[in-house]
Design an enzyme around this catalytic site. Sequence first.
Site, PDB file in Angstrom:
ATOM      1  N   GLN A  21      91.504 -38.221  35.454  1.00  0.00           N
ATOM      2  CA  GLN A  21      91.229 -38.180  36.883  1.00  0.00           C
ATOM      3  C   GLN A  21      91.352 -39.581  37.482  1.00  0.00           C
ATOM      4  O   GLN A  21      90.680 -40.509  37.026  1.00  0.00           O
ATOM      5  CB  GLN A  21      89.797 -37.670  37.097  1.00  0.00           C
ATOM      6  CG  GLN A  21      89.362 -37.604  38.541  1.00  0.00           C
ATOM      7  CD  GLN A  21      87.893 -37.217  38.670  1.00  0.00           C
ATOM      8  OE1 GLN A  21      87.065 -37.637  37.865  1.00  0.00           O
ATOM      9  NE2 GLN A  21      87.570 -36.412  39.668  1.00  0.00           N
ATOM     10  N   GLY A  22      92.163 -39.712  38.496  1.00  0.00           N
ATOM     11  CA  GLY A  22      92.349 -41.025  39.115  1.00  0.00           C
ATOM     12  C   GLY A  22      91.846 -41.050  40.544  1.00  0.00           C
ATOM     13  O   GLY A  22      92.618 -40.956  41.498  1.00  0.00           O
ATOM     14  N   TYR A  23      90.568 -41.140  40.684  1.00  0.00           N
ATOM     15  CA  TYR A  23      89.954 -41.183  42.021  1.00  0.00           C
ATOM     16  C   TYR A  23      89.439 -42.588  42.334  1.00  0.00           C
ATOM     17  O   TYR A  23      89.868 -43.232  43.274  1.00  0.00           O
ATOM     18  CB  TYR A  23      88.752 -40.234  42.100  1.00  0.00           C
ATOM     19  CG  TYR A  23      89.064 -38.767  42.262  1.00  0.00           C
ATOM     20  CD1 TYR A  23      90.343 -38.265  42.051  1.00  0.00           C
ATOM     21  CD2 TYR A  23      88.051 -37.881  42.625  1.00  0.00           C
ATOM     22  CE1 TYR A  23      90.598 -36.908  42.203  1.00  0.00           C
ATOM     23  CE2 TYR A  23      88.310 -36.531  42.786  1.00  0.00           C
ATOM     24  CZ  TYR A  23      89.571 -36.041  42.566  1.00  0.00           C
ATOM     25  OH  TYR A  23      89.810 -34.713  42.712  1.00  0.00           O
ATOM     26  N   SER A  24      88.478 -43.035  41.517  1.00  0.00           N
ATOM     27  CA  SER A  24      87.748 -44.261  41.846  1.00  0.00           C
ATOM     28  C   SER A  24      88.658 -45.480  41.828  1.00  0.00           C
ATOM     29  O   SER A  24      89.631 -45.559  41.070  1.00  0.00           O
ATOM     30  CB  SER A  24      86.628 -44.495  40.835  1.00  0.00           C
ATOM     31  OG  SER A  24      85.825 -43.361  40.754  1.00  0.00           O
ATOM     32  N   SER A  67      88.393 -42.067  32.728  1.00  0.00           N
ATOM     33  CA  SER A  67      88.048 -41.589  31.389  1.00  0.00           C
ATOM     34  C   SER A  67      89.300 -41.016  30.740  1.00  0.00           C
ATOM     35  O   SER A  67      90.047 -40.274  31.391  1.00  0.00           O
ATOM     36  CB  SER A  67      86.995 -40.487  31.455  1.00  0.00           C
ATOM     37  OG  SER A  67      85.906 -40.911  32.213  1.00  0.00           O
ATOM     38  N   GLU A  97      83.159 -24.965  39.802  1.00  0.00           N
ATOM     39  CA  GLU A  97      82.476 -24.794  38.514  1.00  0.00           C
ATOM     40  C   GLU A  97      81.085 -25.409  38.585  1.00  0.00           C
ATOM     41  O   GLU A  97      80.681 -26.206  37.761  1.00  0.00           O
ATOM     42  CB  GLU A  97      83.285 -25.443  37.380  1.00  0.00           C
ATOM     43  CG  GLU A  97      84.028 -24.430  36.534  1.00  0.00           C
ATOM     44  CD  GLU A  97      83.152 -23.282  36.046  1.00  0.00           C
ATOM     45  OE1 GLU A  97      82.144 -23.546  35.388  1.00  0.00           O
ATOM     46  OE2 GLU A  97      83.491 -22.114  36.331  1.00  0.00           O
ATOM     47  N   SER A 118      76.995 -39.997  42.310  1.00  0.00           N
ATOM     48  CA  SER A 118      75.755 -40.507  41.715  1.00  0.00           C
ATOM     49  C   SER A 118      74.566 -39.675  42.205  1.00  0.00           C
ATOM     50  O   SER A 118      74.654 -38.978  43.214  1.00  0.00           O
ATOM     51  CB  SER A 118      75.538 -41.973  42.098  1.00  0.00           C
ATOM     52  OG  SER A 118      75.071 -42.059  43.432  1.00  0.00           O
ATOM     53  N   ASN A 119      73.453 -39.782  41.484  1.00  0.00           N
ATOM     54  CA  ASN A 119      72.288 -38.972  41.861  1.00  0.00           C
ATOM     55  C   ASN A 119      71.724 -39.398  43.223  1.00  0.00           C
ATOM     56  O   ASN A 119      71.144 -38.590  43.927  1.00  0.00           O
ATOM     57  CB  ASN A 119      71.228 -39.043  40.761  1.00  0.00           C
ATOM     58  CG  ASN A 119      71.625 -38.184  39.568  1.00  0.00           C
ATOM     59  OD1 ASN A 119      72.799 -37.799  39.446  1.00  0.00           O
ATOM     60  ND2 ASN A 119      70.681 -37.873  38.718  1.00  0.00           N
ATOM     61  N   GLU A 120      71.920 -40.662  43.577  1.00  0.00           N
ATOM     62  CA  GLU A 120      71.504 -41.087  44.921  1.00  0.00           C
ATOM     63  C   GLU A 120      72.369 -40.372  45.967  1.00  0.00           C
ATOM     64  O   GLU A 120      71.855 -39.889  46.981  1.00  0.00           O
ATOM     65  CB  GLU A 120      71.649 -42.606  45.085  1.00  0.00           C
ATOM     66  CG  GLU A 120      70.604 -43.427  44.326  1.00  0.00           C
ATOM     67  CD  GLU A 120      70.908 -43.548  42.843  1.00  0.00           C
ATOM     68  OE1 GLU A 120      72.061 -43.272  42.432  1.00  0.00           O
ATOM     69  OE2 GLU A 120      69.992 -43.903  42.074  1.00  0.00           O
TER      70      GLU A 120
END
Lengths: 398, 377, 393
Positions: A126-129, A161, A244, A383-385
């Site tokens: 995956q190439g997002y960030s 990743s 999902e 992120s959880n925030e």
Amino acid sequence: MELAFSDEDLAFREEVRTFVADNLPADIAESVRRGRAIDKLDIQRWQRILFDRGWAAPAWPVEYGGPGWDATKRYIFDEVMSEFDTPETIPFGTLMVGPLIYTFGNQAQKDRFLPKILTGEEWWCQGYSEPGSGSDLASLQTKAVRDGEHYVVNGTKTWNSSAHVADWVFCLVRTSNEGKQQEGISFLLIDMTTPGIDPKPIISIDGAHHLNMTYYTDVRVPVENRIGEENKGWTYAKFLLGHERNSIAEVGLSKQRVRRLRKIAGEEQFGGGSLADDATYAGRIANVEISLTALEYLNLRFLAEEAAGRPIGPEVSMLKIKGTEIRQKLTELTIEALGYYAMPFEPEQLTDRWNEPPIGPDHAAAQMPQYLFSRAATIYGGSNEIQRNIIAKMVLGL
Amino acid sequence: MDFSLSEEQQLLKDSVQRFVREEYELEARRKLVASDIGYSEEHWAKMAELGWLALSLPEEYGGIGGGPVDTMVLMEELGRGLVVEPYLTSVVIGGGFLMAAGSKEQKTELLPKLAAGELKLAFAYAERQSRFDLNDVECTAEASAEGGGDSYKISGHKGVVFHAASADKIIVSARTSGGSRDADGITLFLIDNNADGLSRRDYPTVDGLRASELEMDGVAGTPLGQVGGGAALMDTVVGQAIAAICAEAVGCMDVLQETTNEYLKTRVQFGVPLSKFQVLQHRMVDMFMECEQARSMTYMVNLKVDEADKVEREKAISAAKVQIGNSGRYVGQQSVQLHGGMGMTDELHVGHYFKRLTMIDTMFGNKDHHLKRYADL
Amino acid sequence: MDMNFHPEDLAFRDEVRKFIGENLPNDLREKVRRGLHLGKEDFEFWQKKLNDRGWFAPHWPIELGGVAWSSTQHYLFQNEQVEANCPSVMPFGVRMVAPVIFTYGTDEQKQRFLPPILDSSVWWCQGYSEPGSGSDLASLQTKAVRDGDHYVINGTKTWTTLAQHADWIFCLVRTSSDGKPQEGISFLLIDMKSPGIEVTPIITIDGSHEVNSVFFTDVRVPLKNLIGEENKGWTYAKFLLLFERSNSLTGGLKQQLHRLKTVAAAELSGGAALRDDSAFAARVADYEVQLRTYDALELRTLGKTEPGAEASYLKILGTDLQQLASELTLQAVSYYGNPSIRDALVYGYNEPSIGPEYAAPAAPQYFNYRKTAIYAGSNEIQRNILSKAVLGM
Ligand SMILES: Cc1cc2nc3c(=O)[nH]c(=O)nc-3n(C[C@H](O)[C@H](O)[C@H](O)COP(=O)(O)OP(=O)(O)OC[C@H]3O[C@@H](n4cnc5c(N)ncnc54)[C@H](O)[C@@H]3O)c2cc1C
Ligand SMILES: Cc1cc2nc3c(=O)[nH]c(=O)nc-3n(C[C@H](O)[C@H](O)[C@H](O)COP(=O)(O)OP(=O)(O)OC[C@H]3O[C@@H](n4cnc5c(N)ncnc54)[C@H](O)[C@@H]3O)c2cc1C
């Protein structure tokens, strides 16, 4: 309200159990149990086994090669997989880009990509960030400029990743600077062997190479590899983020970890008995297990909604938050259980290059790296925030 | 698998909500709590009339034959209203004991009255030394010659017996044999509230209810269930009571969460509504998640409370009680905190819900107790 | 670095102990130990005893009645009293308004107001908060308008602790609406007997009457009761807030721990003392470790002349611990936390207690202590201060 599974569901559970018991290769199970790195070939081997049974992608519709299960069956399948030492599913193909392609792709793209995702022959990343665009993903700057029948892509993606073992990457790229940031983004599928792509390893705190920084220099991508319309990529990406949702809680995985933790605690000596008998420690395991039960029933409530055909709202972010917190807690309890033997740090032990006997118990070596790497769970996938921001805004109207 | 309410359950929910809306405005509740008996006989009659008292009782004894999920629906709404009538002790617990262990005669005599609102029951189990161990029983019962073998004389002390003053009959745990913490040898008895040898000291409680200390000196009682078999019986019925108070707690938490959300949106400090501060938003999200986890566990425990497998059932009960304890604590404390000074006032309903949630954690064993019990199972 | 007390400090501590031993009557000690209600006369009694010994206002300048103690001695003095179950000192006069008066007041104000604070003949309360101005105190709206040599005050103050007993109130009032809100505030001393002041009780969740609303309708206050300059009140208030926050909590926390341990030793669980229950023992131990951390932090800040940002983190940690101890005590008494008889908290209540004697105050204290994270600058506001002032965010 009722909780019971139908007879058909129960029979299905037995069927999956029997299948996994008969077909999960012992060497893979052993590696999973010890927390060793599972390499691409092993994962492909297991996926092929599932594929041959028609179970490689539980959520896919029948027409694309999925088993066409309802939510309950998918839950049962996950549950059974967690009963065994099966490897974690690598999400990028079957869970992420696959559904995106069959939802938004054209026929040629479906024909070209889906079969090899199912078999596991082609690996995706995956190439997002990007270095400057993490939580604020829409600010991404990697450029794709039209040049005849190609886009020319320039920029840097990061935290990718598995990019070093992937065959393809699905990328968000900027195709326009006009209007809102979100409205100038396109979704491209890019062959990792294209000239100009250069993944460089990023070693994470567990000492392993999962992550990469990927540089794109004048990379030429055929226009036919664009998903959907130009500048509509954000819509597709958002679909994918919400897809999902049942799996984001990862209840099955955490159950597998609880069982492993109990086993470890049972084997660790403590004050002449086993650590599992220490009231304080047992209480802490119980606490996490209770949280996990709460998460499981929360997840089941969402499943039941979905099964009844009702839409699931943004409150599903809870599953991500609680699921990752529990996973982190479990890894933390595990290294505490190991005492001193959590400290020897030789990630090399986790590879097949290691031929020496283990230091301490054979399950020990993997735990500290897992604890360390699990810190990422509350950072990635939104992120959880950020998840809390979503609930505050979209659910609580704050 | 299905977590939706049936049409009847939805109707029940609506009707309890209407009752709470009409009868349980905070001022009205305050008056009730301060009144002599601490609740309203008219409400009790109305609850009978609406069929709520009969809901969980068997049809052959004048009941409706509902299950734990029906009770859950009712209790959740009673929790939202902070209702003070002795539903839990009379119907869930008292009715629960009668159904689980009452003789044919006891059922025939008592259950129809219970359903009709003509009988109230209380349950006396705690003793000074017992803490949360139901089997730590020092009250004694001796067979007495008078009643022809079926009559016992009970002596000893029971503490914090909820709604004892309003009860017609009290169910008491006492020892017919065995040592003071043995599971074997405990028997449950029905005693009359006006029996000779019984003295009561009544008082109000922090959460707006009534309770009593009981002093028994040779009080006549008839066994409820098998002599010596009280421990298993208490496990069953207290398990059902726990499932029910989990639902009550969820009702309380929902109100707090909604009220606090509303308050943050309207209270302006520093020129903006408090809801604009991210720390407070995230706190609200955490409160919301606690509510949802508590609700999930409440569904779970009510679906499993009648489960045949003992370990599975008891684990479900203790797990739910731990979750409710943790969630109730967080939601209660933070609701007060986010209301600032207003949260500290007796005038606002926030404090009353907080107090009830705090006491629900103590009822039938707090989170520490149930965590240990869960780990030991 | 040296964490030990010097011999002269220890000698001082013995002196304090001896004084307490000779002057604190048993019934008063009992009331405090058991967490019962203290009346105004109880506080007054002890404050007068301290004053007789010259120890009531130790942190005041010496010429006004203070004592030349080291910061360690101040610390020991405060904590010895708490550990010995002395009543606390009512802070509003001696610790709050007095420093403002002797720092910013006129000579006349000092002569007029300080002596009656010292001999506890005049009681003060604090009139800052308003219904619309809590955390955002600077937005306050109670107006003071000049009329000859008086101010005329109109507005509402709220959450005013012990206003029902106070003779005087120190108030923040708005004297100007120009410029920043902070720049139009003045600091006034107001006689509670002035016509136009009305006090109404606010009952808190623990059932006690501690706070009030104070309504001001055309209340006339002489100009000479203004502290310092008009519109500079915010500066004086900030000065005072630092004092309010730097109150040492160690002694009180130790006292709470002591009470908790007494309860845990007396309560039974599974046939043994609750303190032997591993889960509960671990909670108490955890509390005690945190208390030690708090104590160490407080000792570290002792040497500092001006309480600064440390005051904020001591407030957060200290009040967290106050709340935790009260929660553990409530847990320890289990079922007997629920009976609620108001009179049981009055010394001399003649009925036998319901359950153990120590049970009655447990729930009221737990509920009452929720306030500690709200008042004196809520703990959220303290974190805002820390992130800004210490972390530079
Ligand atoms: C192990 C791992 C694997 C990954 N795999 C991939 C991958 O395969 N492909 C890919 O594209 N990306 C991947 N990521 C990247 C991941 O999506 C980003 O790390 C994530 O989006 C956060 O971005 P960031 O790291 O730039 O942190 P930042 O966005 O800089 O955030 C830093 C901190 O600030 C907080 N924060 C940010 N904004 C706010 C806000 N508005 N309110 C409150 N808090 C805020 C964050 O929660 C975080 O705690 C991976 C990351 C990790 C750690
Ligand atoms: C028992 C008690 C005694 C008191 N005694 C006195 C007294 O004697 N004299 C007197 O003048 N006052 C007194 N107070 C008032 C006290 O100072 C205020 O309650 C306090 O300043 C908080 O204001 P508020 O109650 O209006 O809450 P609000 O300011 O409305 O705050 C509500 C919630 O929002 C949070 N919040 C507010 N702003 C922010 C922000 N910017 N960022 C993050 N969170 C924020 C707060 O922390 C709190 O949790 C007393 C209060 C109590 C409870």
